[in-house]
Design a protein around this motif. Structure first.
Motif: not given
Length: 172
Positions: A23-49
């Motif tokens: 069960l996930e209830v938070r609107d945000r998680y700061d997971a350093p391993y996914e932050n670069a992918s989050l930034a690419r997503f928000l910039a509408a850039e490709e990412d292979d996760l």
């Protein structure tokens, strides 16, 4: 209170017998391993996760062996940027075999669901997840008290009953 982290926490995902529910209830998680992918997503850039590959492999392997991963994400509306990223990522996790569903926060409150994240393994082992004020995961508190586990199992079932699948949620 002692928190489990690292290999001890990761081992839970490899050793459960039947079901792992989150069960996930938070609107945000700061997971350093996914932050670069989050930034690419928000910039509408490709990412292979790349950070997600091991997780997807583990889910596929568990699913092939008859073990089930499922999750309900409680989300605020409108979705936060992080939640939009999570909906996008869930398509890959669902393809691997995890069933991720969504529940709007108002409905979760109406159902008196908890306001904390947890993992429930085999309906008998509960991990209450702890985060700092910056949304970083600190570790999981292992709880085996039967009354507490049963309460969290009830919450799991209630959340699951009212949640909708990722694909339907993403379209809606």
């Amino acid at each position: 209170m002692s928190l489990i982290t690292g290999d001890e926490f990761s081992r839970l995902f490899r050793t459960f017998e039947h079901t792992a529910f989150r069960l996930e209830v938070r609107d945000r998680y700061d997971a350093p391993y996914e932050n670069a992918s989050l930034a690419r997503f928000l910039a509408a850039e490709e990412d292979d996760l790349p950070w997600m590959r091991d997780w997807l492999y583990m889910i596929r392997e568990a699913t092939e062996n008859g073990r089930r991963f499922s999750r309900v994400r409680v989300v605020s509306m409108p979705l936060t940027e992080y939640s939009r990223f999570g909906v996008w990522c869930a398509q890959f996790t669902n393809e691997a075999g995890e069933d991720i569903r969504y529940l709007q926060r108002e409905r979760a409150r109406a159902e008196n669901l908890p306001d904390h994240d947890y993992w429930l393994f085999d309906s008998r082992l509960l991990i209450s997840m702890h985060f700092d004020d910056a949304d970083r995961f600190l570790g999981g508190e292992l709880i085996e008290d039967p009354t507490t586990v049963v309460q969290h199992s009830y919450w799991r079932d209630a959340a699951w009953h009212h949640a909708i699948g990722r694909d339907e949620f993403a379209i809606g």
